[in-house]
Design a protein around this motif. Structure first.
Motif, PDB file in Angstrom:
ATOM      1  N   ALA A  84       0.833  -1.204   0.000  1.00 54.15           N
ATOM      2  CA  ALA A  84       0.000   0.000   0.000  1.00 54.15           C
ATOM      3  C   ALA A  84       0.869   1.257   0.000  1.00 54.15           C
ATOM      4  N   ILE A  85       1.909   1.248   0.828  1.00 58.35           N
ATOM      5  CA  ILE A  85       2.816   2.394   0.869  1.00 58.35           C
ATOM      6  C   ILE A  85       3.449   2.622  -0.499  1.00 58.35           C
ATOM      7  N   ARG A  86       3.888   1.532  -1.115  1.00 60.58           N
ATOM      8  CA  ARG A  86       4.530   1.623  -2.434  1.00 60.58           C
ATOM      9  C   ARG A  86       3.555   2.148  -3.479  1.00 60.58           C
ATOM     10  N   ALA A  87       2.314   1.711  -3.419  1.00 61.02           N
ATOM     11  CA  ALA A  87       1.320   2.145  -4.397  1.00 61.02           C
ATOM     12  C   ALA A  87       1.064   3.651  -4.282  1.00 61.02           C
ATOM     13  N   SER A 135     -11.455   2.487   2.638  1.00 62.86           N
ATOM     14  CA  SER A 135     -12.029   1.137   2.572  1.00 62.86           C
ATOM     15  C   SER A 135     -10.967   0.063   2.374  1.00 62.86           C
ATOM     16  N   ALA A 136      -9.755   0.474   2.027  1.00 69.57           N
ATOM     17  CA  ALA A 136      -8.661  -0.487   1.830  1.00 69.57           C
ATOM     18  C   ALA A 136      -8.034  -0.841   3.178  1.00 69.57           C
ATOM     19  N   PRO A 137      -7.381  -1.994   3.265  1.00 67.81           N
ATOM     20  CA  PRO A 137      -6.728  -2.392   4.531  1.00 67.81           C
ATOM     21  C   PRO A 137      -5.409  -1.642   4.735  1.00 67.81           C
ATOM     22  N   ILE A 138      -5.537  -0.335   4.968  1.00 64.89           N
ATOM     23  CA  ILE A 138      -4.371   0.537   5.129  1.00 64.89           C
ATOM     24  C   ILE A 138      -4.531   1.314   6.426  1.00 64.89           C
ATOM     25  N   SER A 139      -3.506   1.333   7.246  1.00 67.77           N
ATOM     26  CA  SER A 139      -3.541   2.116   8.474  1.00 67.77           C
ATOM     27  C   SER A 139      -3.170   3.567   8.170  1.00 67.77           C
ATOM     28  N   TYR A 140      -3.456   4.453   9.119  1.00 64.99           N
ATOM     29  CA  TYR A 140      -3.147   5.861   8.896  1.00 64.99           C
ATOM     30  C   TYR A 140      -1.639   6.092   8.823  1.00 64.99           C
ATOM     31  N   ILE A 141      -0.869   5.242   9.508  1.00 67.01           N
ATOM     32  CA  ILE A 141       0.593   5.371   9.442  1.00 67.01           C
ATOM     33  C   ILE A 141       1.077   5.116   8.022  1.00 67.01           C
ATOM     34  N   GLU A 142       0.501   4.112   7.374  1.00 67.12           N
ATOM     35  CA  GLU A 142       0.903   3.773   6.006  1.00 67.12           C
ATOM     36  C   GLU A 142       0.472   4.857   5.024  1.00 67.12           C
ATOM     37  N   ILE A 143      -0.695   5.447   5.255  1.00 62.62           N
ATOM     38  CA  ILE A 143      -1.152   6.547   4.401  1.00 62.62           C
ATOM     39  C   ILE A 143      -0.200   7.731   4.499  1.00 62.62           C
ATOM     40  N   VAL A 144       0.166   8.075   5.731  1.00 63.50           N
ATOM     41  CA  VAL A 144       1.068   9.218   5.949  1.00 63.50           C
ATOM     42  C   VAL A 144       2.440   8.948   5.340  1.00 63.50           C
ATOM     43  N   ILE A 202       2.003  14.815  16.095  1.00 65.96           N
ATOM     44  CA  ILE A 202       0.873  14.790  17.038  1.00 65.96           C
ATOM     45  C   ILE A 202      -0.402  15.265  16.346  1.00 65.96           C
ATOM     46  N   ALA A 203      -0.280  16.338  15.533  1.00 57.78           N
ATOM     47  CA  ALA A 203      -1.450  16.866  14.822  1.00 57.78           C
ATOM     48  C   ALA A 203      -1.980  15.856  13.816  1.00 57.78           C
ATOM     49  N   VAL A 204      -1.099  15.174  13.088  1.00 58.31           N
ATOM     50  CA  VAL A 204      -1.524  14.168  12.109  1.00 58.31           C
ATOM     51  C   VAL A 204      -2.200  12.991  12.814  1.00 58.31           C
ATOM     52  N   ARG A 205      -1.654  12.591  13.947  1.00 58.92           N
ATOM     53  CA  ARG A 205      -2.266  11.486  14.695  1.00 58.92           C
ATOM     54  C   ARG A 205      -3.679  11.873  15.149  1.00 58.92           C
ATOM     55  N   TRP A 206      -3.850  13.100  15.609  1.00 62.64           N
ATOM     56  CA  TRP A 206      -5.168  13.568  16.046  1.00 62.64           C
ATOM     57  C   TRP A 206      -6.144  13.584  14.873  1.00 62.64           C
TER      58      TRP A 206
END
Length: 253
Positions: A5-8, A94-103, A239-243
């Motif tokens: 997902a990160i690579r995509a 809707s994809a199996p991606i966590s917010y860490i991977e999106i960031v 911290i702001a992104v996590r919130w």
């Protein structure tokens, strides 16, 4: 960690930069070259050295930092804003991606583009002035750290903005003025005492000063303070992104 997902996301954002090469690379490089012609050649030829460094060489780190900050914010903010604008952000949710991977995907691509642009600007500067880099590893470190930090800041702006006007207002009205007043074209030691004190409240001063130290070993503030201020801003952005992802602020509505 979903590396696919990160690579995509990363490759998609890098491909967008290739499709808009004139806007992403050519335009900032030409603008920087014009700054060197005006300030480095025209004005610099009539100025004495600053702290033992010729004026043309002295402004090189500041010019790179100016390009780095504006492009990091612009790349990251536009990268996350467009999925929100087009509605494709829901496909990511809707994809199996966590917010860490999106960031990591979006911020990593924006930071990569900014680092590449910074290195190209460095090469272009070499065509106009002679300079040397005393601490190349520190220079690369500041380059990457600043790119990641302000890409995170741009990511926050891209989530916050609900229109193209808001997407541009912070880079144009805040980032660029702070960079011009942050010692890009001068040393704050040249200012009157009261303005020197006020300049210390400008966070860009610490970025430019630390980056300039990696080139010539001279700085307006301690390099440890410059590094510390950058890390503090990085932590605040994290911290702001996590919130944002924990609350779903403007991402799920």
């Amino acid at each position: 960690m979903n590396f696919y997902a990160i690579r995509a996301i990363y490759l998609f954002e890098m491909a967008r930069a290739r499709r808009t090469l004139m806007q992403s690379v050519a335009s900032p490089v030409v603008s920087t070259a014009l700054y060197f012609v005006v300030f480095g050649s025209a004005i610099g030829s009539h100025m004495v050295e600053i702290e033992g460094v010729s004026y043309g060489a002295f402004i090189v780190p500041g010019m790179i930092m100016l390009s780095l900050l504006t492009q990091s914010v612009a790349n990251a903010s536009f990268g996350i804003y467009m999925p929100r604008f087009s509605g494709t952000i829901y496909e990511i949710h809707s994809a199996p991606i966590s917010y860490i991977e999106i960031v990591i995907g979006y911020v990593g691509a924006a930071a990569s583009k900014s680092v590449i642009l910074g290195l190209i600007t460095l090469a272009v500067a070499r065509l106009f002035v002679e300079f040397h880099i005393q601490h190349p590893l520190w220079m690369i470190g500041f380059l990457i750290l600043t790119s990641v930090t302000f890409s995170l800041f741009g990511f926050i702006i891209g989530v916050w903005a609900d229109g193209f006007e808001k997407l541009q207002i912070i880079p144009l009205m805040i980032i660029t003025p702070l960079t011009f007043l942050g010692g890009t074209f001068y040393s704050i030691n040249m200012l009157p005492p009261i303005w020197q004190t006020l300049s210390l409240f400008n966070p860009v001063v610490y970025l430019v000063s630390g980056f300039r130290w990696s080139f010539y070993g001279v700085s307006d503030v301690s390099v440890s303070i410059s590094l510390g201020m950058t890390v503090v801003f990085l932590v605040v952005c994290l911290i702001a992104v996590r919130w944002i992802f924990l609350t779903g602020y403007r991402l799920k509505t």
